[in-house]
Scaffold this active site. Structure first.
Site, PDB file in Angstrom:
ATOM      1  N   LYS A   6     -11.978  11.412 -10.041  1.00  0.00           N
ATOM      2  CA  LYS A   6     -11.198  12.638 -10.148  1.00  0.00           C
ATOM      3  C   LYS A   6     -10.151  12.682  -9.029  1.00  0.00           C
ATOM      4  O   LYS A   6     -10.379  12.110  -7.976  1.00  0.00           O
ATOM      5  CB  LYS A   6     -12.113  13.862 -10.057  1.00  0.00           C
ATOM      6  CG  LYS A   6     -13.291  13.858 -11.026  1.00  0.00           C
ATOM      7  CD  LYS A   6     -12.864  14.079 -12.451  1.00  0.00           C
ATOM      8  CE  LYS A   6     -14.087  14.145 -13.378  1.00  0.00           C
ATOM      9  NZ  LYS A   6     -13.721  14.378 -14.777  1.00  0.00           N
ATOM     10  N   LYS A  59     -15.900   5.146 -13.067  1.00  0.00           N
ATOM     11  CA  LYS A  59     -15.409   5.236 -14.446  1.00  0.00           C
ATOM     12  C   LYS A  59     -13.993   5.785 -14.508  1.00  0.00           C
ATOM     13  O   LYS A  59     -13.658   6.738 -13.809  1.00  0.00           O
ATOM     14  CB  LYS A  59     -16.349   6.148 -15.246  1.00  0.00           C
ATOM     15  CG  LYS A  59     -15.883   6.498 -16.641  1.00  0.00           C
ATOM     16  CD  LYS A  59     -16.847   7.472 -17.296  1.00  0.00           C
ATOM     17  CE  LYS A  59     -16.296   7.983 -18.614  1.00  0.00           C
ATOM     18  NZ  LYS A  59     -15.104   8.840 -18.440  1.00  0.00           N
ATOM     19  N   HIS A  66     -16.841   6.248 -24.562  1.00  0.00           N
ATOM     20  CA  HIS A  66     -16.649   7.688 -24.393  1.00  0.00           C
ATOM     21  C   HIS A  66     -16.460   8.321 -25.764  1.00  0.00           C
ATOM     22  O   HIS A  66     -15.889   7.700 -26.661  1.00  0.00           O
ATOM     23  CB  HIS A  66     -15.442   7.977 -23.500  1.00  0.00           C
ATOM     24  CG  HIS A  66     -15.437   9.386 -22.983  1.00  0.00           C
ATOM     25  ND1 HIS A  66     -15.041  10.453 -23.755  1.00  0.00           N
ATOM     26  CD2 HIS A  66     -15.793   9.902 -21.776  1.00  0.00           C
ATOM     27  CE1 HIS A  66     -15.159  11.569 -23.045  1.00  0.00           C
ATOM     28  NE2 HIS A  66     -15.614  11.269 -21.854  1.00  0.00           N
ATOM     29  N   HIS A  72     -21.721   8.512 -24.015  1.00  0.00           N
ATOM     30  CA  HIS A  72     -21.965   9.854 -23.498  1.00  0.00           C
ATOM     31  C   HIS A  72     -22.792  10.645 -24.502  1.00  0.00           C
ATOM     32  O   HIS A  72     -22.528  10.614 -25.699  1.00  0.00           O
ATOM     33  CB  HIS A  72     -20.635  10.560 -23.225  1.00  0.00           C
ATOM     34  CG  HIS A  72     -19.902   9.970 -22.070  1.00  0.00           C
ATOM     35  ND1 HIS A  72     -19.652  10.675 -20.910  1.00  0.00           N
ATOM     36  CD2 HIS A  72     -19.377   8.739 -21.875  1.00  0.00           C
ATOM     37  CE1 HIS A  72     -18.997   9.890 -20.059  1.00  0.00           C
ATOM     38  NE2 HIS A  72     -18.820   8.716 -20.632  1.00  0.00           N
TER      39      HIS A  72
END
EC number: 4.1.1.39
Length: 475
Positions: free
Chosen positions: A175, A201, A294, A327
């Site tokens: 992030k 990731k 994902h 996920h």
């Protein structure tokens, strides 16, 4: 009379429209071991009987159309048609029912999720006679699942590649997800990996934007991986997102990742598409790359209770198409996921044989006949206080990913990673000693924080953070 007219007459053609249920509703049908079975939640328009609505679903997702056609006489509809063989009410819903449909195996191309879904969740979802339609479950027979390669490697092979056993794997999404330069991005990766994480990731929407082109990101992340491995003595990885605008570009990125020697790449399998995903999965098996998946866009498809497709179906499709991780919600974090239902599709991802269990949303017994399993990934709004619950819910064969729960640490990325690793090791040790993680979880974390200032700081920051909303996805 023309020759064409004579041909129509000779096959017994009778033009016109007839009720679907006369052909496609067969309550006496005994399903075959080779049939693909589907459970649909059907909400018909007022005045449409359940038998007609269920038969319409079977027809429009297999051989039927809105009117009789003369070419019906040139094939065996009885051999190829879908059949609505059972209808059951939905408890508490007067206007809905579950329609069970059996499809002959010959309707589907071998090894193609794309073809499977084009029929079963295609135009049928737009029928005017239905107010809503949701695919709740699929039974994939061994005769069909064996036509798929499935995950590139599977759970055991991944553990052997990484030399990591006896605990969940730890990950982190970098992030902010967008806006970092490649060099700063690589630095963030390095700090997280050296602090004790197994993986970092790319976020799902990190592809190749003006602020960070994919090749630069791949190079700096590879440098971070090798540096962290040298310092820690552990095998590390970063999910390099190979998703691209074309299949050719996607494969080019995967090839470059292999040339860098990294262990894993990533794909957004719903936005990228099943054809692209299956191609990438085949490449990954052939070239020793793990594949992280994902599920971006899944909630557009699966969030509404009465229309679309449940995630357990998308999870089965991914296991066939190919992926080593996917996920799967967290149960305790910021994203949707009720415990029993989540564990139902987690079992469908990991286990070889799963019994029918309607209390967990499993509509059919599923035998994967040794198709490799997929590691579920818990990610989204989780932090160190969630570690006992995550360890207890998902068990060892899982990946626990803390994005904000790592990079949001007040001392930085590496201390954030240390906090998560210490919390995980404490929970695994406590579980192995016979302690009850569900009941003693907070106490276990507090005890561990006495010996880890990094964990103590994390506990203080997130002590009051909760995501307490009722789940939408209920039985």
């Amino acid at each position: 009379m023309s020759p064409q007219t004579e041909t129509k007459a000779s096959v017994g053609f009778k033009a016109g429209v007839k009720d679907y249920k006369l052909t496609y509703y067969t309550p006496d049908y005994e399903t075959k071991d080779t049939d693909i079975l589907a459970a649909f939640r059907v909400t018909p328009q007022p005045g449409v009987p359940p038998e007609e609505a269920g038969a319409a679903v079977a027809a429009e997702s297999s051989t039927g159309t809105w009117t009789t056609v003369w070419t019906d006489g040139l094939t065996s509809l009885d051999r190829y048609k879908g059949r609505c063989y059972h209808i059951e009410p939905v408890a508490g819903e007067q206007t809905q029912f579950i329609a069970y449909v059996a499809y002959p195996l010959d309707l589907f191309e071998e090894g193609s999720v794309t073809n499977l879904f084009t029929s079963i969740v295609g135009n049928v979802f737009g029928l005017k006679a239905l107010r809503a339609l949701r695919l709740e479950g699929l039974r994939i027979p061994p005769a069909y699942s064996k036509t798929f390669q499935g995950p590139p490697h599977g759970i055991q092979v991944e553990r052997d590649k990484l030399n990591k056993y006896g605990r969940p794997l730890l990950g982190c999404t970098i992030k902010p997800k967008l806006g970092l330069s490649a060099k700063n991005y690589g630095r963030a990766v390095y700090e997280c990996l050296r602090g004790g994480l197994d993986f970092t990731k790319d976020d799902e929407n990190v592809n190749s934007q003006p602020f960070m082109r994919w090749r630069d990101r791949f190079v700096f992340c590879a440098e971070a991986i090798y540096k962290a491995q040298a310092e820690t003595g552990e095998i590390k990885g970063h999910y390099l997102n190979a998703t691209a605008g074309t299949c050719e570009e996607m494969m080019k990125r995967a090839v470059f990742a292999r040339e860098l020697g990294v262990p894993i790449v990533m794909h957004d399998y719903l936005t990228g598409g099943f054809t692209a995903n299956t191609s990438l999965a085949h490449y990954c098996r052939d070239n020793g790359l793990l594949l992280h998946i994902h599920r971006a866009m899944h909630a557009v498809i699966d969030r509404q209770k009465n229309h679309g497709m449940h995630f357990r179906v998308l999870a089965k499709a991914l296991r066939m198409s190919g992926g080593d991780h996917i996920h799967a919600g967290t149960v305790v974090g910021k994203l949707e996921g009720e415990r029993d239902i989540t564990l139902g599709f987690v079992d469908l991802l990991r286990d070889d044989f799963i019994e029918k269990d309607r209390s967990r949303g499993i509509y059919f017994t599923q035998d994967w006949v040794s198709l490799p399993g997929v590691l579920p990934v818990a990610s989204g709004g989780i932090h160190v206080w969630h570690m006992p619950a995550l360890t207890e819910i998902f068990g060892d064969d899982s990946v626990l990913q803390f994005g904000g729960g790592t990079l949001g640490h007040p001392w930085g990325n590496a201390p954030g990673a240390v906090a998560n690793r210490v919390a995980l090791e404490a929970c695994v040790q406590a579980r192995n000693e016979g302690r009850d993680l569900a009941r003693e979880g907070n106490e276990i974390i507090r005890e561990a924080s006495k010996w880890s200032p990094e964990l103590a700081a994390a506990c203080e920051v997130w002590k009051a953070i909760k995501f307490e909303f009722a789940a939408v996805d209920t039985l």
